[in-house]
Design a protein around this motif. Structure first.
Motif, PDB file in Angstrom:
ATOM      1  N   GLU A 403      46.386  35.095  43.639  1.00  0.00           N
ATOM      2  CA  GLU A 403      46.750  35.454  45.010  1.00  0.00           C
ATOM      3  C   GLU A 403      47.612  36.700  45.066  1.00  0.00           C
ATOM      4  OE1 GLU A 403      49.215  32.776  47.119  1.00  0.00           O
ATOM      5  OE2 GLU A 403      49.026  33.878  49.008  1.00  0.00           O
ATOM      6  N   ASN A 404      48.737  36.693  44.413  1.00  0.00           N
ATOM      7  CA  ASN A 404      49.615  37.865  44.506  1.00  0.00           C
ATOM      8  C   ASN A 404      49.745  38.505  43.141  1.00  0.00           C
ATOM      9  OD1 ASN A 404      50.276  37.829  47.296  1.00  0.00           O
ATOM     10  ND2 ASN A 404      51.587  36.050  46.920  1.00  0.00           N
ATOM     11  N   GLU A 405      48.641  38.891  42.601  1.00  0.00           N
ATOM     12  CA  GLU A 405      48.634  39.528  41.282  1.00  0.00           C
ATOM     13  C   GLU A 405      48.062  40.925  41.405  1.00  0.00           C
ATOM     14  OE1 GLU A 405      49.682  38.239  38.285  1.00  0.00           O
ATOM     15  OE2 GLU A 405      50.489  36.674  39.590  1.00  0.00           O
ATOM     16  N   VAL A 406      48.662  41.848  40.714  1.00  0.00           N
ATOM     17  CA  VAL A 406      48.086  43.192  40.639  1.00  0.00           C
ATOM     18  C   VAL A 406      46.727  43.073  39.957  1.00  0.00           C
ATOM     19  CG1 VAL A 406      48.330  45.430  39.533  1.00  0.00           C
ATOM     20  CG2 VAL A 406      50.289  44.358  40.640  1.00  0.00           C
ATOM     21  N   GLY A 407      45.713  43.656  40.548  1.00  0.00           N
ATOM     22  CA  GLY A 407      44.369  43.527  39.977  1.00  0.00           C
ATOM     23  C   GLY A 407      43.666  42.273  40.432  1.00  0.00           C
ATOM     24  N   GLY A 408      44.311  41.540  41.346  1.00  0.00           N
ATOM     25  CA  GLY A 408      43.740  40.273  41.777  1.00  0.00           C
ATOM     26  C   GLY A 408      42.430  40.414  42.527  1.00  0.00           C
ATOM     27  N   ALA A 409      42.320  41.458  43.327  1.00  0.00           N
ATOM     28  CA  ALA A 409      41.080  41.629  44.095  1.00  0.00           C
ATOM     29  C   ALA A 409      39.919  41.899  43.155  1.00  0.00           C
ATOM     30  CB  ALA A 409      41.242  42.759  45.108  1.00  0.00           C
ATOM     31  N   SER A 710      34.204  46.636  50.801  1.00  0.00           N
ATOM     32  CA  SER A 710      35.481  46.339  51.441  1.00  0.00           C
ATOM     33  C   SER A 710      36.160  45.146  50.789  1.00  0.00           C
ATOM     34  CB  SER A 710      35.274  46.122  52.935  1.00  0.00           C
ATOM     35  OG  SER A 710      34.200  45.268  53.158  1.00  0.00           O
ATOM     36  N   GLY A 712      38.532  45.112  48.900  1.00  0.00           N
ATOM     37  CA  GLY A 712      39.979  45.283  48.936  1.00  0.00           C
ATOM     38  C   GLY A 712      40.621  44.440  50.034  1.00  0.00           C
ATOM     39  N   ARG A 713      39.828  44.068  51.028  1.00  0.00           N
ATOM     40  CA  ARG A 713      40.382  43.267  52.119  1.00  0.00           C
ATOM     41  C   ARG A 713      40.333  41.770  51.834  1.00  0.00           C
ATOM     42  NH1 ARG A 713      41.332  46.842  56.440  1.00  0.00           N
ATOM     43  NH2 ARG A 713      42.198  45.131  57.652  1.00  0.00           N
ATOM     44  N   TRP A 715      42.044  39.813  49.863  1.00  0.00           N
ATOM     45  CA  TRP A 715      43.341  39.183  49.846  1.00  0.00           C
ATOM     46  C   TRP A 715      44.195  39.580  51.052  1.00  0.00           C
ATOM     47  CZ3 TRP A 715      43.820  35.005  47.405  1.00  0.00           C
ATOM     48  CH2 TRP A 715      43.281  34.821  46.129  1.00  0.00           C
ATOM     49  N   ARG A 716      43.613  40.311  51.918  1.00  0.00           N
ATOM     50  CA  ARG A 716      44.389  40.834  53.037  1.00  0.00           C
ATOM     51  C   ARG A 716      44.460  39.779  54.121  1.00  0.00           C
ATOM     52  NH1 ARG A 716      47.545  44.300  55.164  1.00  0.00           N
ATOM     53  NH2 ARG A 716      47.084  44.463  57.316  1.00  0.00           N
TER      54      ARG A 716
END
Lengths: 716, 231
Positions: A403-409, A710, A712-713, A715-716
Motif C-alpha cells: 500500500e504505502n511502499e515506494v515502487g508499490g504501483a 494510468s 499510477g492512479r 494507489w491514488r
C-alpha cells in the motif's frame, strides 16, 4: 514508464514555510524558454518561423489580424520536436472588392536537434502544404539562444518565403528542376486539398531572420527581416503597401497561457494577435482533488492463515449489502459477487473515475476492509455499458504489503493477472443502485464551419436529454434540442447532387433549421458479450441528427492485446429536415471492417475499410496522439472511389480532433470529456454514420494497455 | 422562432479557441464528431440541471470530530496543522496496521504515517504518493545518521515519479512542546534533505520511549509542511 517531471519554482507559500528551491542545473533547455507565437499561430517571430518548439503537449489557439487578413490557427506540439498547425483564414477583398476569401491551411514543423552550447537548433517546416496554397512555403531555419535574454534566428525559405530578395534556388545544384516552382493549384480548375508535394523546396529561395530580446519573463521584443512579399490579391495586386522588409513587435504575456502581440509590419501595417495555450502536461489541480481512498486493512497474522470462512452461505447477502454500501462512497455500483473460502470475484461499474485503474485500486482497498479474512485471491471485473470488460486478479497479501511502499504501483501491476471477464454463471447478481431514469438539461453551442454555400453558422440552444436503463446493458435514450439563437441561414433550397453522388452530408445545414424543437437522437441500444474476447452492440432508432435505422457492431479485442478488430453494419434512411419522426427517400446500407492498433508511446491508429453513406467504397485512416492523462489530439483522412472532381471543394475528407478530459479542467473525478472536432469540409464522399457508443472506445478502458497507462492512479 | 444573429468572424476565431463541447449523458463518455463540419459543441463547463445517477454516497468518518469524541478517545486523534493551506484541525485515526497509521483530517484529506513518519497523503491535490520511511526511522533510532530518502509523486501524465533526497538526521536537544492539551518535554531531531530541485527540513519530537509524538514533515511543494501531534 516514469517520466521525469520538471521542477517548478517554489510557490510563495512554500517559501513562506521555509522551503528553499534550488534550481537544478540545465533543467530547462535554452530553446524552451520564452517561446512565443507568430501571427501564423506557430512558434516563431512575427511572420517568420524559428527553430523553436513549444513544450510537448502544448496546444495553442491564435487569432491575428492585419492587412485585411484574419487568421485563426491551432497548433499542437505533438512530440517534443514535431508540431502541426491547422489554420482557417479570411482575406478581405481577395477576389474582388467586398468579397472575402476563406482559406484552410495545414502546416508541419520538425526540429532536428536541441540547441547545444554553440550549436543552434535546426528545423524544417512546410507551411500550407495541403489546400489552396495561398500561404504555401517551405523553410529550413536555425535558432540560437544567446545568454539569458537574446535569441537569433536565420533561415532559408521557398515558396512564399522566397518572394522577397529571392535568388536562384541553391538546390538547383542538385537538379535543375528545383529552379522553377510549379503552380500546384489552379483557381477554378483544381479543387484544392491535394498535397502540393511536387512544388516543395522549388523555385527561388530567400533568406530571412530576426532577433528576440526578453527583458523579463513577461515581454519579448522582436525584430525580423521578412522574405515574404506575397501578400497579394487574386489578380496580383498587393493587399497593402509593403514599404520595408522589417517588422517590429512585442509579445506580452500577462499571465501564463496567454500571449498578446502587437507589431508594426512592413512599415505600414499595425498587427494584433492573441494566443491562448493549454498544455496536456500541466494539470491545474495536480493529481486532482479526489476524495481520499479507504486505507487497506491488513489482516492480523494468525487470521490470514485461516482456511475457511464460517457461515459462508448465510452471510453472503449481508456481505453483498455492506460491500455495496461501501463501494457507493466511491461512486462504484456493485453488480455481482461470488465469494468462496479463499477467492472473491467482484463485478462492478465505475461511474466516477476516468481511469479504471484508479477505480480498481479503490475497490481493492474496500475489499480488504469488507471481505472475510480467509479470502486471499481477489478478482475484479469492471463493467461499462452493462458488459464486463476484463478480469483483474490480485492477491490480498500483495495489497497489504504494497500500500504505502515506494515502487508499490509497479509491483502490484507486475503481480496482477489480466484476462477476459469470467462467466456470469456463479456470480450472484446484485441489483444496481444506479437510477433507472436519468435526465439532463444543458446548453449546447453548435459551430458549423466551411459549409458549402455559407462560411459558418453558429447556433445556441438548450438540449434536454434522458435515458432509461431497462437493464444495465439495454438503454433507451434520447435528446431533444431547441435552438434559441441561430445565425442566418443561406437558403432553404434542397441541395443538388454533384456528379451523381447522392447528397448525404452536404444538406446537413437544412436540418433543424425551422426553429422548432428537434429530436437529435432517440435510440434503444443493447450491448452484449457473445463470446470470449467478443463484444457486441445493436442500436436501433434515430441514430443521429440526419439518419435513422439500425446499427450493429461486433468487436474482437483480447484484454492483453494491442490490436482490436471490428465489424459494423448499418442500414439507415435519411431523416426529414424537421428532425422529427419522418424520413426522406434516401436509404443505404453502410458498413466497415476496422482495425484498431495501439502503437505504443501514446500513438493509436485506426483503419476502417468499407462502404460510406453515399454508397462509395473506401477507407479512413486515423492517427491519434493520446496522453495518459486523457488528452487526445489527432487527425484522420478518408479516400473513397468518388473521383476528385465530384467532391467539390477539398479532394478528400480530412479532419482533426482534440479531446480534453473534464477531470483535467475541474480537478475533480469525472468520466466526462470535451471534444472538439474540425472537419475540413462538408461533402458527400467518405461520410460515416455518427452513432454513439461505438464499442472500441468503451471496451478499451478496461483492457491492459489503457490500465497500464494510468496505473499510477491505482494507489491514488 | 430563431433570431437572426450577425456574428463577426472574430467570434469564430474566439470560438475556435474555446475549450469545446461535451458529451451527453451523466457518467457516459461520448465524443461527438459531426461530419457536418460543426467545429464542436461548446458547452464548456456548463453542467446544466438534471438528475444525478444516484450511485454516489457521502462517506462518514467513524467516530466523528466532536469535542466529546475527542475527549473520550484522545489516543485516536491527532492535531494537524498545514500552514500553507490554512488548516488547523483534528484528524482521526481510521486505520491502524501495526505501526502504519492512517489519519483522516476533518476537512477531508488523509495522511498515513509509518512509526510517526509521514508516508502518504491523499486529498490535497499535490499529494505525496508514498515514501520510503525505513531510512528515517533507523536514523532516528540510532540517534542520527545519513541516508537516502525516496519519495514518489504523480506527474501530469499519471506516471509515478521517484525523487531521491540525500538526508541527514541530527539530534537537537530537548525542548518543551505544546501539544494542545498538555505540554511535554520532548527530544527533538532535525532532518535536512537535499534533492535535485528541493531542500526541506523536517522536525521530529520524541518522547522518552522513542516514539514520535509530534512532527513537522514535508509533503509537497504546494502543501509544504504538515504538522501533527498526539494529544
Amino acid at each position: 514508464m516514469a517520466r521525469p517531471s520538471p521542477a517548478r519554482a517554489a510557490s510563495a507559500l512554500a517559501l513562506a514555510a521555509g522551503l528553499l528551491a534550488v534550481p537544478a542545473p540545465e533543467e530547462a533547455r535554452a530553446q524552451d524558454r520564452g517561446v512565443s507565437y507568430t501571427f501564423y499561430g506557430t512558434p516563431g517571430l512575427l511572420e517568420m518561423p524559428t527553430a523553436t518548439s513549444a513544450d510537448e503537449g502544448e496546444i495553442a489557439g491564435t487569432v491575428s489580424f492585419f492587412g485585411g487578413q484574419l487568421r485563426n490557427s491551432f497548433t499542437a506540439q505533438v512530440t517534443p520536436r514535431f508540431s502541426g498547425t491547422f489554420r482557417y483564414s479570411r482575406i478581405d477583398d481577395y477576389e474582388s472588392e467586398g468579397e472575402a476569401f476563406y482559406d484552410r491551411s495545414f502546416d508541419l514543423r520538425f526540429r532536428f536537434n536541441d540547441e547545444g552550447r554553440y550549436v543552434p537548433a535546426f528545423a524544417v517546416g512546410l507551411q500550407d502544404f495541403l489546400g489552396t496554397g495561398i500561404y504555401s512555403g517551405e523553410y529550413v531555419v536555425a535558432t540560437k539562444t544567446i545568454g539569458d535574454a537574446f535569441r537569433v534566428t536565420g533561415g532559408l525559405g521557398w515558396g512564399r518565403f522566397g518572394t522577397y530578395g529571392g535568388f536562384t534556388n541553391p538546390l538547383g545544384l542538385l537538379d535543375d528542376r528545383f529552379e522553377t516552382r510549379p503552380d500546384t493549384f489552379e483557381e477554378g480548375v483544381d479543387t484544392g486539398g491535394e498535397v502540393g508535394a511536387e512544388a516543395f523546396f522549388r523555385g527561388d529561395a530567400a533568406l530571412f531572420g530576426g532577433v528576440e530580446y526578453a527583458p523579463n519573463e513577461r515581454f519579448i521584443l522582436k525584430a525580423e527581416y521578412s522574405s515574404d512579399d506575397a501578400y497579394d490579391e487574386l489578380d496580383g495586386e498587393p493587399l497593402f503597401e509593403r514599404a520595408s522588409p522589417l517588422n517590429f513587435g512585442v509579445a506580452w504575456r500577462p499571465f501564463p497561457g496567454v500571449q498578446l502581440t502587437g507589431a508594426y509590419l512592413y512599415g505600414t501595417q499595425l498587427a494584433f494577435g492573441a494566443t491562448i495555450t493549454v498544455n496536456a502536461n500541466q494539470r491545474p489541480f495536480g493529481a486532482g482533488l479526489d476524495a481520499p481512498p479507504q486505507p487497506v486493512a491488513v489482516r492480523a497474522a494468525g487470521v490470514a492463515a485461516a482456511r475457511s470462512w464460517e457461515g459462508a452461505a448465510s452471510s453472503e447477502p449481508a456481505l453483498a449489502a455492506s460491500l455495496q454500501a461501501a463501494l457507493r462512497t466511491e461512486g462504484v455500483d456493485l453488480r455481482g459477487l461470488e465469494v468462496t473460502d479463499t477467492t472473491a470475484r467482484v463485478r462492478y461499474a465505475n461511474t466516477r473515475f476516468r481511469a479504471e485503474a484508479q477505480a480498481l485500486g479503490r475497490v481493492a482497498r474496500i475489499l480488504t476492509q469488507e471481505l472475510p479474512p480467509s479470502v486471499e485471491t481477489i478478482t475484479l471485473e469492471p463493467v461499462q455499458a452493462g458488459i464486463p470488460l476484463s478480469a483483474v486478479t490480485l492477491a490480498r497479501s500483495d495489497l497489504e504489503a504494497l500500500e504505502n511502499e515506494v515502487g508499490g504501483a509497479a509491483a502490484i501491476l507486475d503481480r496482477a493477472g489480466f484476462d477476459d471477464a469470467g462467466p456470469a454463471a456463479g456470480l450472484v447478481p446484485v441489483a444496481s443502485v444506479q437510477d433507472r431514469f436519468t435526465w439532463g438539461l444543458r446548453p449546447y453551442f453548435g459551430l458549423s464551419l466551411f459549409e458549402a454555400g455559407e462560411r459558418f453558422r453558429l447556433s445556441f440552444g438548450a438540449e434536454l436529454s434522458a435515458a432509461y436503463r431497462i437493464r444495465p446493458d439495454l438503454v433507451l435514450s434520447g435528446s431533444l434540442r431547441q435552438a434559441l439563437l441561430s445565425s442566418e441561414g443561406d437558403d432553404d433550397e434542397d441541395v443538388e447532387p454533384i456528379g451523381g453522388v447522392p447528397v448525404v452530408r452536404r444538406n446537413s445545414g437544412l436540418y433543424g433549421d425551422d426553429g422548432y424543437p428537434v429530436i437529435d437522437d432517440l435510440t434503444l441500444a443493447h450491448y452484449g458479450r457473445p463470446g470470449r474476447n467478443l463484444y457486441s452492440r445493436v442500436t436501433v432508432g434515430l441514430l443521429e441528427y440526419q439518419y435513422g435505422g439500425v446499427s450493429a457492431e461486433l468487436l474482437w479485442k483480447p484484454v492483453e492485446s494491442r490490436l482490436g478488430l471490428g465489424l459494423e453494419i448499418n442500414h439507415v434512411r435519411q431523416r426529414d429536415y424537421d428532425q422529427l419522426f419522418g424520413f426522406r427517400d434516401y436509404e443505404v446500407t453502410t458498413g466497415h471492417a476496422s482495425a484498431y492498433l495501439d502503437l505504443g508511446n501514446g500513438f493509436h491508429t485506426q483503419l476502417d475499410v468499407g462502404r460510406y453513406l453515399a454508397g462509395d467504397y473506401g477507407a479512413t485512416f486515423t492517427l491519434d496522439r493520446e496522453f495518459e492523462n486523457g488528452w487526445r489530439v489527432g487527425g484522420y483522412f478518408s479516400l473513397t472511389d468518388i473521383p476528385f472532381e465530384d467532391y467539390g471543394e477539398g479532394s478528400f475528407d480530412k479532419g482533426v480532433r482534440l479531446t480534453i478530459p473534464t477531470d483535467f479542467i475541474l480537478g475533480r473525478p469525472t468520466r466526462r470529456e470535451n471534444s472538439l472536432s474540425l472537419a475540413s469540409l462538408n461533402r458527400d464522399g467518405g461520410a460515416r454514420l455518427e452513432v454513439d457508443g461505438r464499442l472500441y472506445e468503451t471496451v478499451r478502458d478496461g483492457h491492459l494497455a489503457d490500465l497500464e497507462d494510468s496505473w499510477g492512479r491505482f494507489w491514488r | 422562432m430563431g433570431a437572426v444573429l450577425a456574428m463577426r468572424d472574430a467570434w469564430m476565431g474566439a470560438a475556435l479557441l474555446a475549450l469545446a463541447g461535451c458529451g451527453a449523458g451523466d457518467g457516459a463518455r461520448s465524443g461527438q464528431e459531426r461530419a457536418l463540419g460543426i467545429a464542436g459543441q461548446v458547452q464548456g463547463l456548463f453542467r446544466g440541471v438534471g438528475s444525478g445517477d444516484g450511485v454516489g454516497l457521502p462517506r462518514a468518518v467513524p467516530g466523528g470530530f466532536s469535542p466529546e469524541a475527542v475527549a473520550a478517545e484522545p489516543d485516536a486523534y491527532r492535531v494537524v496543522q498545514v500552514n500553507a493551506l490554512g488548516l488547523v484541525e483534528v484528524g482521526r485515526v481510521i486505520q491502524e496496521n501495526g505501526d502504519e497509521v492512517t489519519l483522516a483530517l476533518q476537512s477531508g484529506p488523509t495522511a498515513a504515517f509509518d512509526g510517526g513518519v509521514l508516508v502518504a497523503t491523499r486529498g490535497f491535490g499535490d499529494d505525496l504518493l508514498t515514501l520510503d520511511s525505513a531510512g528515517v526511522r533507523e536514523a532516528i533510532a540510532a540517534g542520527g545518521g545519513a541516508f537516502t530518502r525516496r519519495m514518489e509523486t504523480l506527474d501530469a501524465q499519471d506516471q509515478v515519479v521517484t525523487s531521491a533526497f540525500a538526508c541527514t538526521v541530527a539530534p537537537a536537544g530537548e525542548e518543551a512542546v505544546n501539544l494542545g492539551v498538555r505540554e511535554a518535554r520532548l527530544r527533538r531531531f532535525d532532518e535536512n534533505c537535499r534533492g535535485e530541485a528541493l531542500i526541506f527540513d523536517n522536525i521530529y519530537w520524541l518522547d522518552g520511549g522513542g516514539a514520535i509524538v509530534a512532527s513537522r514533515q514535508f509533503v509537497s511543494p504546494s502543501v509544504a509542511y504538515l504538522r501533527s501531534n498526539r494529544l
